[in-house]
Design a protein around this motif. Sequence first.
Motif, PDB file in Angstrom:
ATOM      1  N   SER A   1       2.526   6.886  -6.696  1.00 22.52           N
ATOM      2  CA  SER A   1       1.590   7.829  -7.321  1.00 22.52           C
ATOM      3  C   SER A   1       1.958   9.271  -6.984  1.00 22.52           C
ATOM      4  O   SER A   1       1.756  10.174  -7.792  1.00 22.52           O
ATOM      5  CB  SER A   1       0.142   7.502  -6.955  1.00 22.52           C
ATOM      6  OG  SER A   1      -0.190   8.077  -5.725  1.00 22.52           O
TER       7      SER A   1
ATOM      8  N   LYS B   1      -1.087  -4.919  -6.420  1.00 21.23           N
ATOM      9  CA  LYS B   1      -1.373  -3.479  -6.340  1.00 21.23           C
ATOM     10  C   LYS B   1      -0.298  -2.614  -7.005  1.00 21.23           C
ATOM     11  O   LYS B   1      -0.611  -1.655  -7.705  1.00 21.23           O
ATOM     12  CB  LYS B   1      -1.524  -3.103  -4.863  1.00 21.23           C
ATOM     13  CG  LYS B   1      -2.163  -1.752  -4.630  1.00 21.23           C
ATOM     14  CD  LYS B   1      -2.478  -1.559  -3.158  1.00 21.23           C
ATOM     15  CE  LYS B   1      -3.006  -0.161  -2.882  1.00 21.23           C
ATOM     16  NZ  LYS B   1      -4.256   0.150  -3.600  1.00 21.23           N
TER      17      LYS B   1
ATOM     18  N   ARG C   1      -0.743  -2.776 -10.695  1.00 25.94           N
ATOM     19  CA  ARG C   1      -2.092  -2.390 -11.132  1.00 25.94           C
ATOM     20  C   ARG C   1      -2.318  -0.882 -11.031  1.00 25.94           C
ATOM     21  O   ARG C   1      -2.818  -0.253 -11.953  1.00 25.94           O
ATOM     22  CB  ARG C   1      -3.049  -3.104 -10.183  1.00 25.94           C
ATOM     23  CG  ARG C   1      -4.458  -3.269 -10.612  1.00 25.94           C
ATOM     24  CD  ARG C   1      -5.188  -4.065  -9.548  1.00 25.94           C
ATOM     25  NE  ARG C   1      -5.264  -3.364  -8.264  1.00 25.94           N
ATOM     26  CZ  ARG C   1      -5.291  -3.966  -7.078  1.00 25.94           C
ATOM     27  NH1 ARG C   1      -5.210  -5.279  -6.995  1.00 25.94           N
ATOM     28  NH2 ARG C   1      -5.399  -3.261  -5.976  1.00 25.94           N
ATOM     29  N   ASP C   2      -1.901  -0.301  -9.923  1.00 25.18           N
ATOM     30  CA  ASP C   2      -2.284   1.076  -9.590  1.00 25.18           C
ATOM     31  C   ASP C   2      -1.599   2.197 -10.378  1.00 25.18           C
ATOM     32  O   ASP C   2      -2.256   3.181 -10.711  1.00 25.18           O
ATOM     33  CB  ASP C   2      -2.056   1.339  -8.094  1.00 25.18           C
ATOM     34  CG  ASP C   2      -3.179   0.770  -7.240  1.00 25.18           C
ATOM     35  OD1 ASP C   2      -3.998   0.008  -7.788  1.00 25.18           O
ATOM     36  OD2 ASP C   2      -3.230   1.081  -6.035  1.00 25.18           O
TER      37      ASP C   2
ATOM     38  N   ALA D   1       2.673   1.734  -3.314  1.00 29.14           N
ATOM     39  CA  ALA D   1       1.769   2.237  -4.356  1.00 29.14           C
ATOM     40  C   ALA D   1       1.459   3.721  -4.142  1.00 29.14           C
ATOM     41  O   ALA D   1       1.415   4.503  -5.096  1.00 29.14           O
ATOM     42  CB  ALA D   1       0.490   1.411  -4.376  1.00 29.14           C
ATOM     43  N   LYS D   2       1.263   4.105  -2.871  1.00 32.79           N
ATOM     44  CA  LYS D   2       0.965   5.500  -2.557  1.00 32.79           C
ATOM     45  C   LYS D   2       2.146   6.405  -2.930  1.00 32.79           C
ATOM     46  O   LYS D   2       1.974   7.444  -3.559  1.00 32.79           O
ATOM     47  CB  LYS D   2       0.670   5.619  -1.053  1.00 32.79           C
ATOM     48  CG  LYS D   2      -0.532   6.506  -0.735  1.00 32.79           C
ATOM     49  CD  LYS D   2      -0.795   6.559   0.754  1.00 32.79           C
ATOM     50  CE  LYS D   2      -1.632   5.382   1.250  1.00 32.79           C
ATOM     51  NZ  LYS D   2      -1.746   5.328   2.719  1.00 32.79           N
TER      52      LYS D   2
ATOM     53  N   ASN E   1      -3.490  -2.449 -15.465  1.00 32.59           N
ATOM     54  CA  ASN E   1      -2.781  -1.168 -15.530  1.00 32.59           C
ATOM     55  C   ASN E   1      -3.188  -0.449 -16.820  1.00 32.59           C
ATOM     56  O   ASN E   1      -3.320  -1.061 -17.880  1.00 32.59           O
ATOM     57  CB  ASN E   1      -1.268  -1.429 -15.523  1.00 32.59           C
ATOM     58  CG  ASN E   1      -0.453  -0.164 -15.568  1.00 32.59           C
ATOM     59  OD1 ASN E   1      -0.453   0.557 -16.563  1.00 32.59           O
ATOM     60  ND2 ASN E   1       0.244   0.119 -14.487  1.00 32.59           N
TER      61      ASN E   1
ATOM     62  N   GLU F   1       0.847  -1.204   0.000  1.00 34.07           N
ATOM     63  CA  GLU F   1       0.000   0.000   0.000  1.00 34.07           C
ATOM     64  C   GLU F   1       0.875   1.244   0.000  1.00 34.07           C
ATOM     65  O   GLU F   1       0.644   2.183  -0.750  1.00 34.07           O
ATOM     66  CB  GLU F   1      -0.920   0.028   1.227  1.00 34.07           C
ATOM     67  CG  GLU F   1      -2.164  -0.829   1.103  1.00 34.07           C
ATOM     68  CD  GLU F   1      -1.862  -2.322   1.203  1.00 34.07           C
ATOM     69  OE1 GLU F   1      -0.801  -2.677   1.772  1.00 34.07           O
ATOM     70  OE2 GLU F   1      -2.661  -3.127   0.693  1.00 34.07           O
TER      71      GLU F   1
END
Length: 198
Positions: free
Chosen positions: A90, A154, A157-158, A86-87, A121, A83
């Motif tokens: 971004s 994740k 994907r993200d 991924a954060k 994605n 998590e």
Amino acid sequence: MRKIVFLFTLFLASTLFATDNNDGKRVIVLDPGHGGVDTGVKSEDFQEKEIVLEIAKLIKARNKFQDTEFIILRTEDEQMSNENRAKLISNFNPDLVLSLHVHSNVKSTVKGLEAHISPMNNCYDDSKKYAEKINHKLMDLGFENIGIKENNTKILRDPQAPTVMLHIGHLTNEEDKAIVTNEKNYTIIADKILEALE
Ligand SMILES: [Zn+2]
């Protein structure tokens, strides 16, 4: 008519602005897998988390592209959740994300390069192109190429950018292990990955 031209110009300007969000620089995020108590694959004294961190640092250090900035997601031996990764990714608004791993298999005969990309994605096609190009370059070290597999984790994907998880050989295979634990090869691995990003 004039109004339409104006609106079109505005639209064009906004799309240009939207893609040019990192001062015109190409931003590539390197995500060395694992860290901390999560060692990744282990074999004797060798640990995946250390191998991929070394390679990430070398990619950044040996970068010769004037227009490209590499950001390493973890520069220390620290544990990070998917998590959080991924954060962070971004937040950097990257143009490309490379997650670095070394693979393992219950069968010691399984060997080779294996890249993972996510069909979920947004930039699946470009992810695939980068994955193919990088694997192809890394074959110069003597690796076989298993190819590309789909994976919807994740991190893959993200991101709103092409994203590839590289598995630089299998630590559970003796031949791959000889390549990926030889520190002399790390600069070559870094340079081959850089060549694929030209
Ligand atoms: Zn891993």
